[in-house]
Enzyme design. Structure first.
Site, PDB file in Angstrom:
ATOM      1  N   CYS A   6      45.424  34.108 -71.059  1.00 57.29           N
ATOM      2  CA  CYS A   6      44.201  34.015 -70.985  1.00 57.29           C
ATOM      3  C   CYS A   6      43.903  33.278 -72.265  1.00 57.29           C
ATOM      4  CB  CYS A   6      43.442  34.735 -70.032  1.00 57.29           C
ATOM      5  SG  CYS A   6      41.276  33.452 -70.558  1.00 57.29           S
ATOM      6  N   HIS A  48      36.850  39.240 -67.874  1.00 56.92           N
ATOM      7  CA  HIS A  48      37.992  37.176 -67.218  1.00 56.92           C
ATOM      8  C   HIS A  48      36.700  37.337 -66.304  1.00 56.92           C
ATOM      9  CE1 HIS A  48      40.528  34.943 -66.883  1.00 56.92           C
ATOM     10  NE2 HIS A  48      40.962  35.101 -66.145  1.00 56.92           N
ATOM     11  N   ASN A  88      31.761  23.485 -65.708  1.00 51.07           N
ATOM     12  CA  ASN A  88      33.043  22.808 -65.448  1.00 51.07           C
ATOM     13  C   ASN A  88      32.998  23.963 -64.241  1.00 51.07           C
ATOM     14  OD1 ASN A  88      32.258  20.496 -66.231  1.00 51.07           O
ATOM     15  ND2 ASN A  88      33.680  20.905 -68.337  1.00 51.07           N
ATOM     16  N   GLY A  94      36.747  19.128 -63.380  1.00 52.26           N
ATOM     17  CA  GLY A  94      37.604  18.805 -64.466  1.00 52.26           C
ATOM     18  C   GLY A  94      37.547  19.882 -65.096  1.00 52.26           C
ATOM     19  N   HIS A 101      32.900  29.687 -68.897  1.00 51.57           N
ATOM     20  CA  HIS A 101      32.376  29.105 -69.970  1.00 51.57           C
ATOM     21  C   HIS A 101      30.716  28.233 -70.003  1.00 51.57           C
ATOM     22  CE1 HIS A 101      36.020  26.849 -69.623  1.00 51.57           C
ATOM     23  NE2 HIS A 101      35.467  25.880 -70.225  1.00 51.57           N
TER      24      HIS A 101
HETATM   25  P1  5GP Z   1      36.581  22.964 -69.374  1.00 51.27           P
HETATM   26  O1  5GP Z   1      37.387  21.601 -69.021  1.00 51.27           O
HETATM   27  O2  5GP Z   1      37.042  24.192 -68.826  1.00 51.27           O
HETATM   28  O3  5GP Z   1      34.972  23.880 -68.892  1.00 51.27           O
HETATM   29  O4  5GP Z   1      36.839  23.555 -70.761  1.00 51.27           O
HETATM   30  C1  5GP Z   1      37.704  24.033 -71.472  1.00 51.27           C
HETATM   31  C2  5GP Z   1      37.280  23.844 -73.335  1.00 51.27           C
HETATM   32  O5  5GP Z   1      37.790  24.480 -73.724  1.00 51.27           O
HETATM   33  C3  5GP Z   1      37.930  22.260 -73.428  1.00 51.27           C
HETATM   34  O6  5GP Z   1      36.798  21.507 -74.080  1.00 51.27           O
HETATM   35  C4  5GP Z   1      38.734  22.412 -74.912  1.00 51.27           C
HETATM   36  O7  5GP Z   1      38.355  21.443 -75.391  1.00 51.27           O
HETATM   37  C5  5GP Z   1      38.253  24.154 -75.170  1.00 51.27           C
HETATM   38  N1  5GP Z   1      39.554  24.708 -75.469  1.00 51.27           N
HETATM   39  C6  5GP Z   1      40.648  24.810 -75.073  1.00 51.27           C
HETATM   40  N2  5GP Z   1      41.653  25.450 -75.971  1.00 51.27           N
HETATM   41  C7  5GP Z   1      40.538  26.334 -76.700  1.00 51.27           C
HETATM   42  C8  5GP Z   1      40.835  26.896 -78.159  1.00 51.27           C
HETATM   43  O8  5GP Z   1      41.815  27.504 -77.930  1.00 51.27           O
HETATM   44  N3  5GP Z   1      39.723  26.798 -78.867  1.00 51.27           N
HETATM   45  C9  5GP Z   1      38.812  26.230 -78.671  1.00 51.27           C
HETATM   46  N4  5GP Z   1      37.818  26.816 -79.498  1.00 51.27           N
HETATM   47  N5  5GP Z   1      38.687  25.758 -77.630  1.00 51.27           N
HETATM   48  C10 5GP Z   1      38.967  25.594 -76.047  1.00 51.27           C
HETATM   49 ZN    ZN Z   2      40.046  35.326 -70.036  1.00 48.67          ZN
END
Ligand code: 5GP
Ligand code: ZN
Length: 117
Positions: A6, A48, A88, A94, A101
């Site tokens: 992760c 996690h 989300n 999505g 988070h």
């Molecule tokens: P989700 O789509 O799961 O709600 O959001 C995941 C978010 O994590 C996305 O907005 C994506 O840009 C961000 N993200 C993914 N990988 C990384 C990373 O390695 N570092 C940071 N700072 N953000 C990440």
């Molecule tokens: Zn995790």
């Protein structure tokens, strides 16, 4: 509780180095790597949990603490004019990173999203 595959667990542990704008025992805040607005942060619990519904009761208070703490960081995160918090959850929303988070989005006027049914 961590997961070896992760990305957010790797950031939490420091294995992947990312600037943390805020950190306490339960969670931390970083900038999103692909911001959708002028300011786009992620508040990430250190434990996690893939999704909201995988949280155990005893840990749910972390969420309350995150919401309350964000309210104390308005200046640091430039949230004075308002902000939007988004989780989300799952495929339809999505979700791409399956470590719970909260998105914090700010710095500009936002339309409220509406969706084609
Ligand atoms: P989700 O789509 O799961 O709600 O959001 C995941 C978010 O994590 C996305 O907005 C994506 O840009 C961000 N993200 C993914 N990988 C990384 C990373 O390695 N570092 C940071 N700072 N953000 C990440
Ligand atoms: Zn995790």
């Amino acid at each position: 509780m961590t997961n070896d595959n992760c990305i957010f667990c790797h950031i939490a542990s420091g294995e992947i180095s990312t600037k943390k704008l805020f950190e306490n025992d339960d969670f931390f805040i970083i900038e999103d790597i692909a911001p959708v607005a002028k300011y786009h942060y992620l508040a990430i619990p250190k434990s996690h949990y893939p999704t909201l519904d995988t949280m155990e009761n005893k840990d749910r208070e972390v969420l309350g603490s995150i919401f309350a703490t964000i309210g104390t960081l308005t200046e640091k995160l430039s949230l004075q004019n308002g902000y939007r918090l988004i989780i989300n959850q799952g495929e339809d929303a999505g979700q791409t990173v399956f470590h719970l988070h909260i998105h914090i989005i700010a710095g500009q006027k936002m339309n409220f999203p509406h969706f084609k049914r």
